[in-house]
Design an enzyme around this catalytic site. Structure first.
Site, PDB file in Angstrom:
ATOM      1  N   TYR A 260       0.951  30.771 -75.941  1.00  0.00           N
ATOM      2  CA  TYR A 260       0.611  31.656 -74.824  1.00  0.00           C
ATOM      3  C   TYR A 260       1.521  31.394 -73.644  1.00  0.00           C
ATOM      4  O   TYR A 260       2.261  30.417 -73.603  1.00  0.00           O
ATOM      5  CB  TYR A 260      -0.847  31.460 -74.404  1.00  0.00           C
ATOM      6  CG  TYR A 260      -1.122  30.179 -73.641  1.00  0.00           C
ATOM      7  CD1 TYR A 260      -1.282  30.195 -72.252  1.00  0.00           C
ATOM      8  CD2 TYR A 260      -1.219  28.950 -74.293  1.00  0.00           C
ATOM      9  CE1 TYR A 260      -1.546  29.027 -71.545  1.00  0.00           C
ATOM     10  CE2 TYR A 260      -1.483  27.785 -73.587  1.00  0.00           C
ATOM     11  CZ  TYR A 260      -1.642  27.832 -72.218  1.00  0.00           C
ATOM     12  OH  TYR A 260      -1.897  26.674 -71.526  1.00  0.00           O
TER      13      TYR A 260
ATOM     14  N   ARG B 150      10.097  31.630 -71.934  1.00  0.00           N
ATOM     15  CA  ARG B 150       9.369  30.465 -72.435  1.00  0.00           C
ATOM     16  C   ARG B 150       8.381  30.859 -73.528  1.00  0.00           C
ATOM     17  O   ARG B 150       8.221  30.147 -74.519  1.00  0.00           O
ATOM     18  CB  ARG B 150       8.645  29.759 -71.293  1.00  0.00           C
ATOM     19  CG  ARG B 150       7.946  28.476 -71.727  1.00  0.00           C
ATOM     20  CD  ARG B 150       7.342  27.728 -70.568  1.00  0.00           C
ATOM     21  NE  ARG B 150       6.254  28.461 -69.930  1.00  0.00           N
ATOM     22  CZ  ARG B 150       5.517  27.991 -68.929  1.00  0.00           C
ATOM     23  NH1 ARG B 150       5.793  26.793 -68.428  1.00  0.00           N
ATOM     24  NH2 ARG B 150       4.556  28.715 -68.394  1.00  0.00           N
TER      25      ARG B 150
ATOM     26  N   ARG C 151      -8.670  32.683 -94.450  1.00  0.00           N
ATOM     27  CA  ARG C 151      -8.323  31.342 -93.998  1.00  0.00           C
ATOM     28  C   ARG C 151      -7.514  30.583 -95.051  1.00  0.00           C
ATOM     29  O   ARG C 151      -7.945  30.405 -96.184  1.00  0.00           O
ATOM     30  CB  ARG C 151      -9.594  30.546 -93.671  1.00  0.00           C
ATOM     31  CG  ARG C 151      -9.308  29.185 -93.049  1.00  0.00           C
ATOM     32  CD  ARG C 151     -10.604  28.433 -92.766  1.00  0.00           C
ATOM     33  NE  ARG C 151     -10.352  27.202 -92.019  1.00  0.00           N
ATOM     34  CZ  ARG C 151      -9.953  26.053 -92.555  1.00  0.00           C
ATOM     35  NH1 ARG C 151      -9.775  25.959 -93.874  1.00  0.00           N
ATOM     36  NH2 ARG C 151      -9.752  24.987 -91.799  1.00  0.00           N
TER      37      ARG C 151
ATOM     38  N   HIS D 292      -4.306  27.346 -94.755  1.00  0.00           N
ATOM     39  CA  HIS D 292      -3.445  26.583 -93.861  1.00  0.00           C
ATOM     40  C   HIS D 292      -2.005  27.092 -93.867  1.00  0.00           C
ATOM     41  O   HIS D 292      -1.337  27.059 -92.842  1.00  0.00           O
ATOM     42  CB  HIS D 292      -3.465  25.095 -94.236  1.00  0.00           C
ATOM     43  CG  HIS D 292      -4.684  24.375 -93.753  1.00  0.00           C
ATOM     44  ND1 HIS D 292      -5.932  24.567 -94.309  1.00  0.00           N
ATOM     45  CD2 HIS D 292      -4.855  23.460 -92.760  1.00  0.00           C
ATOM     46  CE1 HIS D 292      -6.811  23.799 -93.684  1.00  0.00           C
ATOM     47  NE2 HIS D 292      -6.184  23.115 -92.740  1.00  0.00           N
TER      48      HIS D 292
ATOM     49  N   LYS E 267       3.922  25.628 -75.687  1.00  0.00           N
ATOM     50  CA  LYS E 267       2.696  26.058 -74.994  1.00  0.00           C
ATOM     51  C   LYS E 267       1.724  26.667 -76.012  1.00  0.00           C
ATOM     52  O   LYS E 267       1.548  27.878 -76.095  1.00  0.00           O
ATOM     53  CB  LYS E 267       3.043  27.050 -73.883  1.00  0.00           C
ATOM     54  CG  LYS E 267       1.990  27.183 -72.794  1.00  0.00           C
ATOM     55  CD  LYS E 267       2.553  27.954 -71.630  1.00  0.00           C
ATOM     56  CE  LYS E 267       1.513  28.234 -70.561  1.00  0.00           C
ATOM     57  NZ  LYS E 267       1.087  27.023 -69.843  1.00  0.00           N
TER      58      LYS E 267
ATOM     59  N   GLU F 111       2.003  14.570 -67.424  1.00  0.00           N
ATOM     60  CA  GLU F 111       1.645  15.775 -66.674  1.00  0.00           C
ATOM     61  C   GLU F 111       0.135  15.782 -66.475  1.00  0.00           C
ATOM     62  O   GLU F 111      -0.535  14.778 -66.747  1.00  0.00           O
ATOM     63  CB  GLU F 111       2.118  17.025 -67.418  1.00  0.00           C
ATOM     64  CG  GLU F 111       1.589  17.148 -68.832  1.00  0.00           C
ATOM     65  CD  GLU F 111       2.218  18.307 -69.596  1.00  0.00           C
ATOM     66  OE1 GLU F 111       2.927  19.121 -68.986  1.00  0.00           O
ATOM     67  OE2 GLU F 111       1.985  18.393 -70.816  1.00  0.00           O
TER      68      GLU F 111
ATOM     69  N   LEU G 222       5.128  20.036 -70.742  1.00  0.00           N
ATOM     70  CA  LEU G 222       5.505  21.439 -70.777  1.00  0.00           C
ATOM     71  C   LEU G 222       6.504  21.693 -69.654  1.00  0.00           C
ATOM     72  O   LEU G 222       6.248  21.277 -68.513  1.00  0.00           O
ATOM     73  CB  LEU G 222       4.281  22.332 -70.585  1.00  0.00           C
ATOM     74  CG  LEU G 222       4.595  23.826 -70.642  1.00  0.00           C
ATOM     75  CD1 LEU G 222       4.796  24.277 -72.079  1.00  0.00           C
ATOM     76  CD2 LEU G 222       3.513  24.644 -69.967  1.00  0.00           C
TER      77      LEU G 222
END
Length: 285
Positions: free
Chosen positions: A33, A52, A100, A102, A143, A176, A200
């Site tokens: 995101y 980014r 579902r 993996h 991110k 961070e 990040l």
């Protein structure tokens, strides 16, 4: 619209939107995101955020369903549908939809967008911080949607009456915060952790560095420790939602507050840059 949710071409008020249960975000948090502020219907630093966003997707081999230019156009158009132009603009892409498994789901990802009213803090009021060992994985430069450690850290800060949690690695290196970057002023120099895989690379962090250089304030991108943090002249916390906060307390003890003139120069310049980039004139939809 008061709020807006978007999913693969459909949009409406957030509380009216639904998504498929088989979106991989439901099973794995499989996505990335990005987000940033809008003021007067103008999205701040949009190119940097989009770059980014696409980089994060590339690092996880997620196939983007739109081009950069198309996404920028879409975000600008959706912002214009809102009742206010002062917004938090959030977008994510998940790996796709499928039973579902993996292993990767083939095909382009799913694009989500969320808009809600929000104001940027002017950074004048100090914040309180606590510290917590950083037990996250070693790809913090991506991110991703896998934010459980940050969620728990943010809750810990809230319960302690603080605004942020500062992460540190074994040995005391500060990385961070739960949802911010953190920096210190030491001997008149801005010291900020290097943009390696442990943090990040914040857009607000980059703007802070650029502003300091414009103001002829030295910048040092090197690791620093909890001891350095406790002893810092000033402590600066940056994020796309809060461009320049400063802390006056860490773990219940007074901190910072020893170079207020320099801090104010930085804060004022960062806020002015934001205001200049998002003027009120011709802000109509």
């Amino acid at each position: 619209m008061k709020t807006l949710g978007y999913y693969n071409g459909r949009f409406g008020e957030l509380d009216e939107m639904t998504v498929p249960m088989n979106d991989r975000v439901s099973w794995f948090g499989d996505g990335v995101y990005d987000a940033g502020p809008s003021r007067n219907y103008k999205i701040f630093a949009l190119d940097e955020h989009i770059d980014r966003f696409f980089n994060s997707a590339s690092l996880l081999r997620i196939q983007m369903p739109v081009t950069k230019s198309r996404l920028k156009e879409l975000l600008k158009n959706l912002v214009k549908k809102m009742d206010t132009g002062n917004l938090f603009v959030y977008y994510q892409v998940t790996r796709g939809t499928g039973i579902r498994d993996h292993a990767f789901t083939d095909g382009p990802g799913n694009l989500w967008i969320m808009l809600k009213p929000a104001e940027i803090s002017d950074g004048k009021e100090p914040v309180r911080l606590i510290t917590m060992e950083d037990t996250r994985y070693l790809h913090c430069n991506i991110k991703t949607l896998n934010l459980i450690p940050s969620v728990m850290a943010a809750q810990k800060a809230k319960e302690a009456g603080c605004q942020e949690t500062v992460f540190y690695r074994a040995g005391g290196r500060v990385t961070e915060c739960a949802h911010s970057n953190i920096h210190i002023i030491r001997d008149g120099v801005l010291v900020t952790a290097p943009a390696d895989n442990l943090i990040l690379p914040g857009i607000a962090r980059a703007h802070l560095i650029n502003i300091c250089r414009q103001l002829c304030i030295p910048v040092s991108e090197v690791p620093y420790t909890l001891e350095d943090l406790y002893a810092a002249e000033e402590i600066i916390v940056t994020s796309s939602s809060s461009l320049c906060l400063h802390a006056n307390e860490i773990d219940g003890k007074a901190a910072g507050g020893r170079n207020p003139e320099l801090l104010e120069r930085i804060r004022a310049a960062l806020l002015q840059e934001f205001y200049d980039a998002t003027p009120a004139e011709n802000a109509g939809r």
